[in-house]
Design an enzyme around this catalytic site. Structure first.
Site, PDB file in Angstrom:
ATOM      1  N   GLU A  37       8.512   8.023  -3.045  1.00 33.79           N
ATOM      2  CA  GLU A  37       8.002   6.649  -2.941  1.00 33.79           C
ATOM      3  C   GLU A  37       9.013   5.674  -3.517  1.00 33.79           C
ATOM      4  OE1 GLU A  37       4.534   3.578  -4.426  1.00 33.79           O
ATOM      5  OE2 GLU A  37       4.374   5.697  -4.992  1.00 33.79           O
ATOM      6  N   LYS A  69       8.879   9.610  -7.725  1.00 32.09           N
ATOM      7  CA  LYS A  69       9.100   8.171  -7.847  1.00 32.09           C
ATOM      8  C   LYS A  69      10.438   8.008  -8.555  1.00 32.09           C
ATOM      9  CE  LYS A  69       7.555   3.780  -7.840  1.00 32.09           C
ATOM     10  NZ  LYS A  69       7.015   3.041  -6.689  1.00 32.09           N
ATOM     11  N   GLY A 114       0.777  -1.225   0.000  1.00 23.11           N
ATOM     12  CA  GLY A 114       0.000   0.000   0.000  1.00 23.11           C
ATOM     13  C   GLY A 114       0.810   1.278   0.000  1.00 23.11           C
ATOM     14  N   PRO A 166      -7.660   2.271   5.099  1.00 28.74           N
ATOM     15  CA  PRO A 166      -8.572   1.157   4.842  1.00 28.74           C
ATOM     16  C   PRO A 166      -8.353   0.537   3.469  1.00 28.74           C
ATOM     17  CG  PRO A 166      -9.726   3.247   4.623  1.00 28.74           C
ATOM     18  CD  PRO A 166      -8.360   3.566   5.168  1.00 28.74           C
ATOM     19  N   GLY A 212      -0.896  -0.182   5.527  1.00 28.50           N
ATOM     20  CA  GLY A 212      -1.302   0.313   4.225  1.00 28.50           C
ATOM     21  C   GLY A 212      -2.632  -0.184   3.703  1.00 28.50           C
TER      22      GLY A 212
END
Length: 229
Positions: free
Chosen positions: A111, A41, A18, A207, A177
């Protein structure tokens, strides 16, 4: 900006835990607070299969995003680059570009790909090396570790946090995550045990299915997921 911004590195205990949705949630919360945010990224793989984490973050948040390199096959960056016969930017080159971003943004959210020790370049450099490079050069950096909810997560998360701390990289905390709609005994116990075994706080729980929300719903809900940020 009167001083350089910070770098927040989002890593995971493995692939599929996640990271992208947590990156989006974190970026949304920071942007809502008025921070200038860019999401980076360093290496995206699997683009031939439609994988594009940066685009997903932008879709959910509207934040500015960048990729430093993109590869077709859905493999570890080093492997995908070797098979494609290309040379990736080195970790030092990634870090230099991130440092430049801090001159223009309050927060640079990075990330990673897969887990902490997945190789980002063809010289064996990892996300851990990238974070340590920034620390050694006095860049304000901290790491968020995204972990799974189910069995195995205690071991994977403790190993990841331990590797970061051994290199002197600050760990801000953990985020689960993908929290299931109906958590079982293992998930419930892990939620309590993760901060105890790692020694770092649980910053939030996202969630399952959060990535299917539209931007307005996602950005409205994100602060309620990251209550520890």
């Amino acid at each position: 900006m009167s001083r350089p911004g910070r770098v927040v590195v989002v890593t995971g205990t493995s692939t599929g835990v996640g990271k992208t949705i947590v990156t989006a949630a974190l970026s949304s919360v920071l942007a809502t607070r008025g921070e200038q945010v860019v999401v980076v990224k360093p290496v995206q793989t699997g683009i031939a299969h439609g994988d594009c984490d940066a685009e997903e973050v932008h879709r959910l948040t509207g934040c500015a995003v960048q990729e430093h390199a993109a590869l077709d096959e859905p493999l570890a960056p080093e492997t995908a680059a070797r098979r494609a016969g290309v040379t990736l930017p080195t970790v030092a080159e990634h870090a230099d570009r991130l440092k430049v971003h801090t001159e223009f943004h309050d927060t640079v959210v990075v990330e990673g790909a897969g887990g902490l020790l997945v190789r980002l370049d063809t010289d064996g450099g990892t996300l851990l090396d990238l974070a340590a490079w920034l620390v050694e050069r006095a860049v304000d950096v901290e790491v968020v570790v995204v972990c799974a909810a189910g069995l195995g997560t205690l071991n994977h998360t403790e190993l990841t946090v331990g590797a970061l701390q051994a290199r002197g990289v600050p760990v801000r905390g953990l985020v689960i995550g993908s929290w299931p709609d109906s958590p079982g005994l293992a998930e419930t116990c892990n939620r309590e045990d993760l901060p105890r075994v790692t020694g770092v706080p649980l910053l939030g729980v996202v969630p399952a299915g959060a990535g299917a929300l539209g931007r307005e719903e996602f950005t409205a809900a994100a602060p309620g997921w990251l209550t520890g940020w």
